[in-house]
Design a protein around this motif. Sequence first.
Motif, mmCIF file in Angstrom:
data_model
loop_
_atom_site.group_PDB
_atom_site.id
_atom_site.type_symbol
_atom_site.label_atom_id
_atom_site.label_comp_id
_atom_site.label_asym_id
_atom_site.label_seq_id
_atom_site.Cartn_x
_atom_site.Cartn_y
_atom_site.Cartn_z
ATOM 1 N N ILE A 22 54.030 14.827 25.780
ATOM 2 C CA ILE A 22 54.090 15.986 26.667
ATOM 3 C C ILE A 22 53.015 16.989 26.290
ATOM 4 O O ILE A 22 52.884 17.367 25.109
ATOM 5 C CB ILE A 22 55.479 16.656 26.591
ATOM 6 C CG1 ILE A 22 56.581 15.654 26.961
ATOM 7 C CG2 ILE A 22 55.537 17.881 27.501
ATOM 8 C CD1 ILE A 22 57.969 16.120 26.569
ATOM 9 N N ASP A 63 57.460 24.487 36.613
ATOM 10 C CA ASP A 63 58.334 23.386 37.034
ATOM 11 C C ASP A 63 57.575 22.151 37.529
ATOM 12 O O ASP A 63 58.205 21.157 37.889
ATOM 13 C CB ASP A 63 59.334 23.816 38.113
ATOM 14 C CG ASP A 63 60.501 24.594 37.544
ATOM 15 O OD1 ASP A 63 60.518 24.797 36.322
ATOM 16 O OD2 ASP A 63 61.385 25.001 38.304
ATOM 17 N N VAL A 65 55.694 18.769 37.109
ATOM 18 C CA VAL A 65 55.599 17.691 36.127
ATOM 19 C C VAL A 65 54.766 16.568 36.735
ATOM 20 O O VAL A 65 55.097 16.060 37.813
ATOM 21 C CB VAL A 65 56.983 17.152 35.710
ATOM 22 C CG1 VAL A 65 56.830 15.970 34.748
ATOM 23 C CG2 VAL A 65 57.810 18.257 35.063
ATOM 24 N N THR A 82 53.290 19.198 31.924
ATOM 25 C CA THR A 82 54.340 20.066 32.459
ATOM 26 C C THR A 82 53.807 21.477 32.635
ATOM 27 O O THR A 82 53.153 22.033 31.748
ATOM 28 C CB THR A 82 55.590 20.057 31.549
ATOM 29 O OG1 THR A 82 56.614 20.871 32.114
ATOM 30 C CG2 THR A 82 55.286 20.547 30.145
ATOM 31 N N ALA A 100 59.169 25.084 30.814
ATOM 32 C CA ALA A 100 58.330 23.887 30.951
ATOM 33 C C ALA A 100 58.876 22.732 30.124
ATOM 34 O O ALA A 100 58.857 21.570 30.560
ATOM 35 C CB ALA A 100 56.897 24.209 30.532
ATOM 36 N N ALA A 103 61.824 21.309 32.034
ATOM 37 C CA ALA A 103 61.408 20.495 33.178
ATOM 38 C C ALA A 103 60.923 19.123 32.715
ATOM 39 O O ALA A 103 61.219 18.095 33.344
ATOM 40 C CB ALA A 103 60.310 21.210 33.950
ATOM 41 N N ALA A 104 60.181 19.091 31.615
ATOM 42 C CA ALA A 104 59.703 17.818 31.083
ATOM 43 C C ALA A 104 60.862 16.953 30.611
ATOM 44 O O ALA A 104 60.910 15.744 30.885
ATOM 45 C CB ALA A 104 58.727 18.069 29.934
ATOM 46 N N THR A 116 56.043 16.212 21.909
ATOM 47 C CA THR A 116 55.557 17.330 22.709
ATOM 48 C C THR A 116 54.624 18.212 21.899
ATOM 49 O O THR A 116 54.844 18.452 20.701
ATOM 50 C CB THR A 116 56.722 18.178 23.257
ATOM 51 O OG1 THR A 116 56.197 19.283 23.998
ATOM 52 C CG2 THR A 116 57.616 18.701 22.140
#
Length: 496
Positions: A22, A63, A65, A82, A100, A103-104, A116
């Motif tokens: 991510i 939001d 992705v 993201t 973020a 959302a990921a 990430t």
Amino acid sequence: MTTPKLSLTDSAVTKLAVDALIVGTAQGTDGLQLAPGSEQVASAFDGDLRQVLTSLGATGKADEVVKLPAGGKLRAKVLVATGLGKAAAGGLTGEQVRRASGAAARALTGVERAATTLSEVDLSAAVQGTVLGAYAFTGYKSNSGDDPVSEVEFVVADAKADGNAHALKGATAIGEAVNTARDLINTPPNDLFPASFAERATELGRAVGLEVEVLDDNALRKQGFGGILGVGSGSSRPPRLVRLRHKGPKAAKKVALVGKGITFDTGGISIKPAAGMDEMTSDMSGAAAVVATMVLAARLNYPLDITATVPMAENMPSGTAYRPGDVLTMYGGKTVEVLNTDAEGRLILVDAITRACEDEPDYLIETSTLTGAQVVALGKRTPGVMGSEQFRDRVARLSQAAGEGGWPMPLPEELRGDLDSKLADLANITGHRWGGMLAAGIFIEEFVADGVEWAHIDIAGPAYNTSGPWGYTPKGGTGVPVRTLAAVLADIADQG
């Protein structure tokens, strides 16, 4: 509630053999920008990562992705970009990272292992967002579909640093507390009623060493809790009052927490419209938040003396239900004329508040899905905060910093006269619709002991998401305001 396995890593991102890696993107003045922490990833794309993502339609908005095959010099299978939105003048905020990350995490269902780089922007926010975004309530589904991501590694400069380990532990605990509240809110009312709610609160409390006391309807009657008994009189499932206590080390301050636990609200004799009534399974969100916060306080061992007083009742119409026109004698002796049985939350809360004030706390924080007027005034995502001015503003400020957005609201003196009753000490509603949230706050204020700094957090809208998921927020119970309560307790522990 299932939390992914979380760990820290200081390995080069190009060497992380994960299913998904991510990175953060943001909206810049000249198009998509890469967030800090993505430098090594960009180098693996020969510096063209921005162009590749832009060609796929990525903009960096919140939001958003976007997934693409990693390939090249990365060992990850998929790269997940993201969106963080537009950076403020002071840079990216913790809430942007939290959202973020959530959302990921929501986009990684079925993924075993992820890593990430958002943790290089804000580790605590990245952890919280991941824990919250990976949440799923599937206990009542025969086939729940893809499972949440199983394991997440957070890229940091030094994985062995005490500060990073502390941040991981604290942020995980807060995220899990929010998810505990969500589980309670999402449990349907045929399974979560006063007695079963009290049992679950007892189990959660004793598991972390809290002192627990439960008053059943007989004990409530003996001790004179007229508000709780009145509201619960229409249900075949009698009310309860749960008391949870955490006595932290060297506790210098006493804090009282109170949360509304209406396990289902039909409105009683003043019955609600059928449309949307199923959402009233969330009318115990304040109680859920308080119970979850007490578990968190024990896990993090806050150096405070904290007692939660949690009233639980089901508001139903029946031949034994309380009626408009009834006068209830509340705990402590004040009398209230009931003009609307759908203004029931304040009746059980003030019983609990009066009892909580007998412990002589320095601070009292109460939270509840109290009024539809909160949604009219502030919308579905912004809690209203009322109370003694200095503490009210402190709570609102901390709520905003925590990402829950509490907003300070006044308690206008001129509304107090509208609560006068021809029969009793006061009525439970005014005779008009103006300032309904504020009038409810004024009603509650009548029962707060002199000298107690107090705040009421109205979460009628923010407690339950009826639309689609966004950021780290799922559909259903949100767990608001657990993070606010955690932030206030930590601030009191630090500042007094």
